[in-house]
Design an enzyme around this catalytic site. Sequence first.
Site, PDB file in Angstrom:
ATOM      1  N   ASN A  10       4.429   8.516   5.545  1.00 44.93           N
ATOM      2  CA  ASN A  10       4.934   7.157   5.300  1.00 44.93           C
ATOM      3  C   ASN A  10       6.180   7.270   4.425  1.00 44.93           C
ATOM      4  O   ASN A  10       6.073   7.589   3.240  1.00 44.93           O
ATOM      5  CB  ASN A  10       3.828   6.346   4.609  1.00 44.93           C
ATOM      6  CG  ASN A  10       4.304   4.979   4.152  1.00 44.93           C
ATOM      7  OD1 ASN A  10       5.400   4.529   4.513  1.00 44.93           O
ATOM      8  ND2 ASN A  10       3.484   4.315   3.351  1.00 44.93           N
ATOM      9  N   TRP A  11       7.324   7.004   5.006  1.00 40.64           N
ATOM     10  CA  TRP A  11       8.594   7.199   4.286  1.00 40.64           C
ATOM     11  C   TRP A  11       8.984   5.992   3.434  1.00 40.64           C
ATOM     12  O   TRP A  11      10.007   6.012   2.770  1.00 40.64           O
ATOM     13  CB  TRP A  11       9.710   7.600   5.258  1.00 40.64           C
ATOM     14  CG  TRP A  11       9.490   8.976   5.816  1.00 40.64           C
ATOM     15  CD1 TRP A  11       8.507   9.860   5.439  1.00 40.64           C
ATOM     16  CD2 TRP A  11      10.246   9.637   6.832  1.00 40.64           C
ATOM     17  NE1 TRP A  11       8.618  11.028   6.162  1.00 40.64           N
ATOM     18  CE2 TRP A  11       9.674  10.920   7.019  1.00 40.64           C
ATOM     19  CE3 TRP A  11      11.361   9.263   7.613  1.00 40.64           C
ATOM     20  CZ2 TRP A  11      10.184  11.832   7.953  1.00 40.64           C
ATOM     21  CZ3 TRP A  11      11.866  10.171   8.541  1.00 40.64           C
ATOM     22  CH2 TRP A  11      11.275  11.440   8.697  1.00 40.64           C
ATOM     23  N   LYS A  12       8.186   4.932   3.489  1.00 44.92           N
ATOM     24  CA  LYS A  12       8.424   3.752   2.652  1.00 44.92           C
ATOM     25  C   LYS A  12       9.912   3.346   2.708  1.00 44.92           C
ATOM     26  O   LYS A  12      10.529   3.476   3.739  1.00 44.92           O
ATOM     27  CB  LYS A  12       7.934   4.024   1.227  1.00 44.92           C
ATOM     28  CG  LYS A  12       6.500   4.552   1.210  1.00 44.92           C
ATOM     29  CD  LYS A  12       5.860   4.548  -0.143  1.00 44.92           C
ATOM     30  CE  LYS A  12       4.425   5.062  -0.004  1.00 44.92           C
ATOM     31  NZ  LYS A  12       3.650   4.934  -1.220  1.00 44.92           N
ATOM     32  N   HIS A  93      -0.833  -1.879   4.600  1.00 45.83           N
ATOM     33  CA  HIS A  93      -0.625  -0.915   3.510  1.00 45.83           C
ATOM     34  C   HIS A  93      -0.771  -1.646   2.173  1.00 45.83           C
ATOM     35  O   HIS A  93      -0.385  -2.805   2.048  1.00 45.83           O
ATOM     36  CB  HIS A  93       0.755  -0.267   3.626  1.00 45.83           C
ATOM     37  CG  HIS A  93       0.922   0.868   2.657  1.00 45.83           C
ATOM     38  ND1 HIS A  93       1.276   0.664   1.342  1.00 45.83           N
ATOM     39  CD2 HIS A  93       0.732   2.204   2.798  1.00 45.83           C
ATOM     40  CE1 HIS A  93       1.303   1.841   0.719  1.00 45.83           C
ATOM     41  NE2 HIS A  93       0.986   2.790   1.576  1.00 45.83           N
ATOM     42  N   GLU A  95       0.842  -1.613  -0.468  1.00 46.04           N
ATOM     43  CA  GLU A  95       2.076  -2.205  -1.014  1.00 46.04           C
ATOM     44  C   GLU A  95       2.410  -3.528  -0.318  1.00 46.04           C
ATOM     45  O   GLU A  95       2.925  -4.456  -0.944  1.00 46.04           O
ATOM     46  CB  GLU A  95       3.233  -1.181  -0.900  1.00 46.04           C
ATOM     47  CG  GLU A  95       3.047  -0.066  -1.924  1.00 46.04           C
ATOM     48  CD  GLU A  95       3.594   1.292  -1.512  1.00 46.04           C
ATOM     49  OE1 GLU A  95       4.432   1.361  -0.585  1.00 46.04           O
ATOM     50  OE2 GLU A  95       3.170   2.292  -2.127  1.00 46.04           O
ATOM     51  N   GLU A 165      -6.993   4.584   1.593  1.00 50.05           N
ATOM     52  CA  GLU A 165      -6.042   4.924   0.538  1.00 50.05           C
ATOM     53  C   GLU A 165      -6.435   4.214  -0.761  1.00 50.05           C
ATOM     54  O   GLU A 165      -6.065   3.048  -0.968  1.00 50.05           O
ATOM     55  CB  GLU A 165      -4.630   4.482   0.926  1.00 50.05           C
ATOM     56  CG  GLU A 165      -4.101   5.150   2.167  1.00 50.05           C
ATOM     57  CD  GLU A 165      -2.576   5.105   2.222  1.00 50.05           C
ATOM     58  OE1 GLU A 165      -1.958   6.161   2.228  1.00 50.05           O
ATOM     59  OE2 GLU A 165      -2.019   3.994   2.223  1.00 50.05           O
ATOM     60  N   GLY A 171       0.850   7.296  -5.168  1.00 56.89           N
ATOM     61  CA  GLY A 171       2.067   7.507  -5.948  1.00 56.89           C
ATOM     62  C   GLY A 171       1.801   7.782  -7.415  1.00 56.89           C
ATOM     63  O   GLY A 171       2.713   7.747  -8.241  1.00 56.89           O
ATOM     64  N   SER A 208      -1.512  10.453  -2.994  1.00 52.25           N
ATOM     65  CA  SER A 208      -1.124  11.686  -3.690  1.00 52.25           C
ATOM     66  C   SER A 208      -1.557  12.964  -2.969  1.00 52.25           C
ATOM     67  O   SER A 208      -1.964  13.946  -3.596  1.00 52.25           O
ATOM     68  CB  SER A 208      -1.639  11.676  -5.138  1.00 52.25           C
ATOM     69  OG  SER A 208      -0.998  10.644  -5.868  1.00 52.25           O
ATOM     70  N   GLY A 229       2.683   9.989   1.452  1.00 52.00           N
ATOM     71  CA  GLY A 229       3.888   9.274   1.031  1.00 52.00           C
ATOM     72  C   GLY A 229       4.910  10.248   0.468  1.00 52.00           C
ATOM     73  O   GLY A 229       5.630  10.921   1.210  1.00 52.00           O
ATOM     74  N   GLY A 230       4.956  10.352  -0.852  1.00 53.78           N
ATOM     75  CA  GLY A 230       5.973  11.162  -1.540  1.00 53.78           C
ATOM     76  C   GLY A 230       6.197  12.545  -0.959  1.00 53.78           C
ATOM     77  O   GLY A 230       7.344  12.954  -0.740  1.00 53.78           O
TER      78      GLY A 230
HETATM   79  P1  PGA Z   1       1.634   8.878  -1.887  1.00 54.76           P
HETATM   80  O1  PGA Z   1       1.627   7.581  -0.939  1.00 54.76           O
HETATM   81  O2  PGA Z   1       1.300  10.067  -1.028  1.00 54.76           O
HETATM   82  O3  PGA Z   1       3.028   8.949  -2.442  1.00 54.76           O
HETATM   83  O4  PGA Z   1       0.595   8.662  -2.936  1.00 54.76           O
HETATM   84  C1  PGA Z   1       0.671   7.412   0.077  1.00 54.76           C
HETATM   85  C2  PGA Z   1       0.875   6.098   0.788  1.00 54.76           C
HETATM   86  O5  PGA Z   1       1.264   5.101   0.155  1.00 54.76           O
HETATM   87  O6  PGA Z   1       0.647   5.994   2.018  1.00 54.76           O
END
Ligand code: PGA
Length: 251
Positions: A10-12, A93, A95, A165, A171, A208, A229-230
């Site tokens: 997920n590149w957000k 998601h 967010e 998640e 994050g 994470s 994500g990251g």
């Molecule tokens: P993260 O994000 O790996 O940076 O914790 C995961 C996500 O939001 O899908």
Amino acid sequence: MKREFVIAGNWKMYKTGAEARELVLALAGSFAAVRGLTVVVFPPFTALESVRGLDPKVRIGAQNVFYEEQGAFTGEVAPRMLAGLAEYVLVGHSERRQVFHESDADVARKLRAALAAGLKPVLCLGETLPERESNATLSKVDGQLDAALAGVSGPEWGSVLVAYEPIWAIGTGRTATPQQAQEVHRHLRLRLEAMAPSRRVPILYGGSVKPENSLDLLSQEDIDGLLVGGASLKAESFSAIINSGSQLLRS
Ligand code: PGA
């Protein structure tokens, strides 16, 4: 032994079109195709055209979609506008739920609209830290799962994925232990089996995920993949995670 994994990035709100293209090409060169391994990346809408058809090993998804077919909805993207650009779509998601106030009802409508347009929705769900600490994790994820999937039927189940998640792990560098993740995945598995008895709906873990913990997470019986994500923003770390999946599939 498990025969299939989905490793998703997920590149957000990172990567321009040119940057996304460069990363997809670097990624495609950094892992070998293995039977049962699906790699998906979710770039921003504005980069979807730039990564279209670059390499069949790297599948493409969108990070969001609206549920109406068209109309006066400034800033939104309709499911059919994603045709040819995205095969998967993230729905719900945390967010989106927290920053943009998407409700369970919104998420359910989006999931239905995505299925109707032939997209594969990845339903994201998970609990907050206070919910975990008050033993409300399972009731929270049950509520999210039931609300989103109540209307899914028959062959549609073959297109649905779920991503667990925990919000406190996103994050934050604080990953759920493989055992904590497995416990929730097992619970979700049983609930999904009751909804769709003849299917194994893939359940991904996210929060994470890093090269240092991906192998342990993927080794859990009910973890069918990862939503990263990251660590998916760099070819080096994301391909190390992908390769932990290949390693398990080959063993
Ligand atoms: P993260 O994000 O790996 O940076 O914790 C995961 C996500 O939001 O899908």
